[in-house]
Design an enzyme around this catalytic site. Structure first.
Site, PDB file in Angstrom:
ATOM      1  CE1 TYR A 162      -3.769   2.261   0.210  1.00  0.00           C
ATOM      2  CE2 TYR A 162      -3.414   2.483   2.564  1.00  0.00           C
ATOM      3  CZ  TYR A 162      -4.096   2.837   1.417  1.00  0.00           C
ATOM      4  OH  TYR A 162      -5.117   3.761   1.490  1.00  0.00           O
ATOM      5  CB  SER A 163       3.871   2.277  -0.245  1.00  0.00           C
ATOM      6  OG  SER A 163       4.430   0.976  -0.388  1.00  0.00           O
ATOM      7  CG  LEU A 203      13.205  -1.656  13.567  1.00  0.00           C
ATOM      8  CD1 LEU A 203      12.257  -2.579  14.328  1.00  0.00           C
ATOM      9  CD2 LEU A 203      13.710  -0.531  14.467  1.00  0.00           C
ATOM     10  CB  ILE A 205       9.458   1.856  11.631  1.00  0.00           C
ATOM     11  CG1 ILE A 205      10.655   1.637  12.563  1.00  0.00           C
ATOM     12  CG2 ILE A 205       8.412   2.734  12.309  1.00  0.00           C
ATOM     13  CD1 ILE A 205      11.404   2.914  12.923  1.00  0.00           C
ATOM     14  N   GLY A 206       6.546   0.074  10.622  1.00  0.00           N
ATOM     15  CA  GLY A 206       5.360   0.102   9.765  1.00  0.00           C
ATOM     16  C   GLY A 206       5.307  -1.148   8.908  1.00  0.00           C
ATOM     17  CD1 TRP A 209      -2.599  -6.584   5.651  1.00  0.00           C
ATOM     18  CD2 TRP A 209      -2.080  -4.742   4.512  1.00  0.00           C
ATOM     19  NE1 TRP A 209      -3.598  -5.680   5.864  1.00  0.00           N
ATOM     20  CE2 TRP A 209      -3.317  -4.532   5.178  1.00  0.00           C
ATOM     21  CE3 TRP A 209      -1.563  -3.705   3.725  1.00  0.00           C
ATOM     22  CZ2 TRP A 209      -4.017  -3.342   5.087  1.00  0.00           C
ATOM     23  CZ3 TRP A 209      -2.262  -2.512   3.642  1.00  0.00           C
ATOM     24  CH2 TRP A 209      -3.475  -2.345   4.315  1.00  0.00           C
ATOM     25  CD  GLN A 232      -1.208  -2.434   8.222  1.00  0.00           C
ATOM     26  OE1 GLN A 232      -0.411  -2.039   9.073  1.00  0.00           O
ATOM     27  NE2 GLN A 232      -1.358  -1.819   7.060  1.00  0.00           N
ATOM     28  CB  CYS A 395      -3.651  10.622  -3.916  1.00  0.00           C
ATOM     29  SG  CYS A 395      -4.160  10.927  -2.214  1.00  0.00           S
TER      30      CYS A 395
END
Length: 418
Positions: A162-163, A203, A205-206, A209, A232, A395
């Site tokens: 989703y990016s 690591l 962050i976020g 899925w 998620q 967007c």
């Protein structure tokens, strides 16, 4: 997960009564559209706009009284709410993003300069409950990402990314269709920037899925990935198991501020937009603290120009009310300034993907429209459909025109003598 079919839209169901504000909004709107190559039509047959020829994108006002009342009451929120309510729509044969693109290209000049100076008097402040404290962040993330995994599965590609994707260099981006391959290319770009390979301690962050975590584990890395979304979390764990890498991927329901340890690579894809300006120093300081000596950081960040960010950073808009509560898009300059002031890191490589995001959003909207019956069956109503159509097209228009950008950034520690 199936959402309730009794979604409530108080701001949409009630048309505001604001005759004076509506009259002012009508004058400003008619002046603005005279500078935009679109054709504005109304139920009484009038045609206005900067291009009244039949082939121009058509902005069809369905309910003029309601449209101008919403626009007058709160321009930044009312325009999108009017679309959600059905007060206006794209004309027959006009794509919504094609209609919004010329507005996006002229966004900074549509309102006369003297009126722009009054922004502080009419802009609403971001509500206190949307502040990205640890508690507020959980609520903000849940409001969007916990809507339903079924919703996101209906329009995302099989990676569930989703990016912004990154399409191959040898294809015409405006006609590209292989979204899955482009998303994997994007993920590999981030992992390459971070130097992820066999034995790397990563690591994330976020979590999303889980696509990036799985891809990193398939390279032989051990991955700790943190999310604030329970939806998620569950699906990411299942996807890691299905990919046979669950022994290498730990998915935690945890705020980035609470993470401890040392990692060779820290990666974060389109997470900074949910951090909030007040917490940018905290976010980058955490990354700096968690990065092992010699490690690398790779981020993907939606951006806007520094000037526009400074003008809009404290105002409450439609996106924050309906899509991403607590969200704020940074500028590249703001990222550089925050990193320099609060960390030992520096941006060492950058890749721009703005046109790729426009195409990504277009493909998502196509799939969302195609699969609407399936989405509707999970309890989402027609107002929600129009809300997400507007969000995705709005967007897309922003990335088409360069009003919005998206960057992949590599950060490494500056030499001690720097």
């Amino acid at each position: 997960m199936t959402v309730t079919t009794t979604m409530r839209w108080p701001s949409i169901m009630r048309t505001p009564r604001a005759p004076l504000h509506a009259s002012v909004a009508r004058v400003i709107f008619e002046r603005a559209v005279s500078m935009v190559p679109v054709r504005v039509t109304t139920p009484d047959g009038q045609v206005r706009g900067g291009d009244t020829t039949p082939g121009a994108p058509e902005f069809r006002i369905v309910r003029p009284t309601a449209f101008f009342a919403r626009l007058g009451r709160d321009t930044k929120v009312g325009f999108g709410e009017a679309y959600m309510a059905g007060d206006w729509k794209a004309g027959e044969g006009t794509d919504l993003a094609d209609l919004l693109t010329p507005f996006s290209a002229r966004l900074t000049t549509l309102v006369p300069q003297p009126l722009q100076r009054l922004r502080g008097l009419v802009d609403k402040r971001i509500p206190a409950h949307q502040e990205n404290t640890p508690e507020g962040s959980r609520d903000n993330i849940a409001a969007h990402y916990d809507l339903s995994n079924d919703l996101f599965e209906a329009f995302l590609d099989p990676t569930m990314s989703y990016s912004s994707a990154w399409f191959a260099d040898d294809v015409d981006i405006t006609a590209a269709t292989d979204l899955e391959a482009a998303q994997l290319r994007k993920i590999d770009g981030i992992l390459d920037y971070a130097g992820v390979g066999d034995g790397t301690r990563v690591l994330e962050i976020g979590t999303g899925w889980g696509a990036l975590a799985v891809r990193a584990a398939q390279r032989g890395a051990t991955v700790t990935t943190v999310t604030l979304s329970t939806e998620q979390l569950q699906l990411a764990r299942r996807r890691a198991e299905d990919a046979g890498v669950a022994h290498l991927v730990e998915v935690r329901l945890q705020d980035y501020r609470e993470v401890e340890g040392q990692y060779d690579a820290v990666v974060s894809v389109e997470m900074i937009e949910a951090v909030g300006e007040q917490y940018w120093p905290t976010y980058f300081s955490a990354i700096d603290r968690l990065l092992a000596p010699g490690g690398k950081v790779a981020l993907q960040a939606i951006t806007m120009s520094h000037e526009r960010m400074l003008v809009t950073r404290r105002s409450f808009g439609w996106i924050q009310k309906y899509i991403f509560p607590g969200g704020l898009i940074p500028s590249l300059e703001a990222i550089d300034q925050t990193v320099a002031a609060h960390t030992s890191l520096r941006v060492t490589q950058r890749r721009e993907l703005g046109p790729h995001y426009a195409r990504t959003l277009h493909l998502w909207r196509e799939r969302f429209t195609e699969n609407w019956p399936q989405i509707h069956a999970h309890g989402f109503d027609e107002t929600f459909r129009r809300m997400w159509e507007f969000y995705l097209a709005y967007c897309e228009a922003g990335f088409r025109t360069g009003y919005l950008g998206v960057s992949q950034l590599q950060l490494t520690r500056a030499p001690s003598w720097d």
